[in-house]
Design an enzyme around this catalytic site. Structure first.
Site, mmCIF file in Angstrom:
data_model
loop_
_atom_site.group_PDB
_atom_site.id
_atom_site.type_symbol
_atom_site.label_atom_id
_atom_site.label_comp_id
_atom_site.label_asym_id
_atom_site.label_seq_id
_atom_site.Cartn_x
_atom_site.Cartn_y
_atom_site.Cartn_z
ATOM 1 N N HIS A 77 41.654 39.724 37.231
ATOM 2 C CA HIS A 77 40.103 39.876 37.655
ATOM 3 C C HIS A 77 39.584 39.031 38.656
ATOM 4 O O HIS A 77 40.039 37.971 38.829
ATOM 5 C CB HIS A 77 39.175 40.194 36.412
ATOM 6 N N CYS A 78 38.552 39.635 39.440
ATOM 7 C CA CYS A 78 37.804 38.869 40.381
ATOM 8 C C CYS A 78 36.281 39.233 40.154
ATOM 9 O O CYS A 78 35.848 39.823 39.258
ATOM 10 C CB CYS A 78 38.351 38.816 41.873
ATOM 11 N N LYS A 79 35.377 38.945 41.412
ATOM 12 C CA LYS A 79 34.198 39.523 41.188
ATOM 13 C C LYS A 79 34.114 41.229 41.150
ATOM 14 O O LYS A 79 33.214 41.740 40.286
ATOM 15 C CB LYS A 79 33.485 39.062 42.305
#
Length: 99
Positions: free
Chosen positions: A64-66
């Protein structure tokens, strides 16, 4: 493998599961807020960390990221490197933290 929703991930964490989570955001983003069990490996550092992740090649790995863009790149990269079960957190940390 199909991507994972924030709802599904939250339910699994609340049930006591500890999936292999990789947060591909930058360290300063990780420090501002994170999913407790996530390991921070910025997208640009992922190639250098492959040996450390070797044990996860045939396990589920959630990236995941932003918002989901960098983690989509991470999913593609890890899949190219032989990881067999990589899932992207849809909506990223932004959606996860809003829930």
């Amino acid at each position: 493998m199909a991507d994972i929703t924030t709802t599904e991930l939250r339910q699994r964490l609340q049930a006591g599961e500890t999936p292999n989570l990789i947060d591909v955001r930058e360290p300063w983003e990780y420090e501002e807020g994170r999913i407790d069990t996530a390991q921070n490996i910025p997208l640009s550092s992922l190639p250098d960390k492959l040996d450390d992740l070797d044990a996860w090649k045939d396990q589920e790995v959630i990236v995941h990221c932003k918002s989901g863009a960098r983690s989509s790149q991470a999913k593609a990269y890890l899949t190219q490197q032989g990881f067999t079960n990589v899932r992207n957190l849809l909506g990223g940390f932004t959606e996860y933290s809003a829930g």
